[in-house]
Design an enzyme around this catalytic site. Sequence first.
Site, PDB file in Angstrom:
ATOM      1  N   ASN A   1     -10.328   0.411  -0.101  1.00  8.90           N
ATOM      2  CA  ASN A   1      -8.918   0.342  -0.070  1.00  8.90           C
ATOM      3  C   ASN A   1      -8.456  -0.218  -1.530  1.00  8.90           C
ATOM      4  O   ASN A   1      -8.215  -1.516  -1.956  1.00  8.90           O
ATOM      5  CB  ASN A   1      -8.308  -0.610   0.899  1.00  8.90           C
ATOM      6  CG  ASN A   1      -6.637  -0.668   0.986  1.00  8.90           C
ATOM      7  OD1 ASN A   1      -6.175   0.153   0.210  1.00  8.90           O
ATOM      8  ND2 ASN A   1      -6.045  -1.128   2.138  1.00  8.90           N
TER       9      ASN A   1
ATOM     10  N   CYS B   1       0.745  -1.310  -0.055  1.00  7.46           N
ATOM     11  CA  CYS B   1       0.041   0.001   0.096  1.00  7.46           C
ATOM     12  C   CYS B   1       0.975   1.229   0.036  1.00  7.46           C
ATOM     13  O   CYS B   1       0.422   2.399  -0.383  1.00  7.46           O
ATOM     14  CB  CYS B   1      -0.843   0.046   1.234  1.00  7.46           C
ATOM     15  SG  CYS B   1      -2.127  -1.252   1.146  1.00  7.46           S
TER      16      CYS B   1
ATOM     17  N   HIS C   1      -3.412   7.314   2.729  1.00  8.43           N
ATOM     18  CA  HIS C   1      -3.711   6.045   2.426  1.00  8.43           C
ATOM     19  C   HIS C   1      -5.167   5.685   2.815  1.00  8.43           C
ATOM     20  O   HIS C   1      -5.487   5.643   4.058  1.00  8.43           O
ATOM     21  CB  HIS C   1      -2.682   5.054   2.628  1.00  8.43           C
ATOM     22  CG  HIS C   1      -2.947   3.668   2.210  1.00  8.43           C
ATOM     23  ND1 HIS C   1      -3.265   3.245   0.866  1.00  8.43           N
ATOM     24  CD2 HIS C   1      -3.230   2.432   2.997  1.00  8.43           C
ATOM     25  CE1 HIS C   1      -4.054   1.944   0.863  1.00  8.43           C
ATOM     26  NE2 HIS C   1      -3.730   1.601   2.267  1.00  8.43           N
TER      27      HIS C   1
END
Length: 331
Positions: A286, A116, A256
Amino acid sequence: MSKITAAITAVGGYVPDFVLSNKVLETMVETNDEWITSRTGIKERRILKEEGKGTSFLAIKAAEDLIQKKGLDPKEIELVIVCTASPDMKAASTAAYTATQIGAVNAFSYDLEAACSSFLFGMSTAAAYIESGRYKKILLIGADKNSSFINYKDRATCIIFGDGAGAVLFEPNEDGLGLQDELLRSNGEGREFLQATYGGSSYPITKDTFEEGKHYVFQDGKTVFKNAVFNMADVAEKIMDRNQLTNDDIAWLAAHQANKRIIDATANRINLEENKVMMNIQRYGNTTSATLPLLLFDYESQLKKGDKIIFAAFGGGFTWGSIYFKWAYNS
Ligand code: UT7
């Protein structure tokens, strides 16, 4: 001669049409809209359904959006970096295919993988090339088709992840705009808490592991959550301190999008008001490498030249970091 900094000069984005809502997930696993919304902030995510289409499909769409909006001749692009944790295939570079498909015929290209944090680390890489004077037009793409390795029977992961892509163009700037400072970290002891164990070089897939679903992503959500909250907030605070920035100086937090509670905790630590926190997790979930460029894509019209932005990310590995950035244009 003034110092060359690396600025973002254009943004593009793409998410697939298919919407997977919490309500539909309720029919697939034992979960409910109220739980997902209150624990993660996610209401729906996008899924790339078409067979045979991989991450490059998303990356190409996001790049084409940028090229069209900017009126950019793709032949001028010198480097294409695709940040991704879900490359189309093993051995063949997703970036090479993407670059060719968008007509970036004079570019070289490669993939960059840091779970990520891929896009955040990619910003550092792109900026270093620009600051050195080696290249002047770098297309940095964050793209992930997470649905390709999510088990839609595992409620610990399937409620979180979605598919999408965002792209930015990095160019030199002589007014001091763009990347100002970075604080990037990793700790390999974290990898046991978030991984797809089988399907890589350590453990190739066998018939048995396939039947047991060991090629899907596994995560120990609680441990990842705790580490994400601590580390993302920590680096965001440190980068502000060492640049003598207060919450009043910051226009935006671009964090994020893994869980709204993690983003809120980071914003709280740096005392940032809610209206300065970019948020689109409710619509996309996500999207791994795509969350940061998709935030820029969604918020581009609100960004002003000179805006000070704190980027922050945390992901598998573990990998994490923060970047202090000055926005370079009004759209
Ligand atoms: O991109 C970077 C990587 N990923 C992340 O940063 C994600 C980090 N982790 C998280 O976001 C959270 O840990 C999750 C959203 C994955 C889980 O939230 P949580 O608040 O940590 O839940 P939990 O795993 O502690 O579970 C709490 C309760 C449990 O029930 P009991 O034991 O309290 O009765 C779970 O069984 O919630 C239950 N539960 C669910 N219930 C409905 C767990 N998942 C679900 C679900 N729907 N999907």
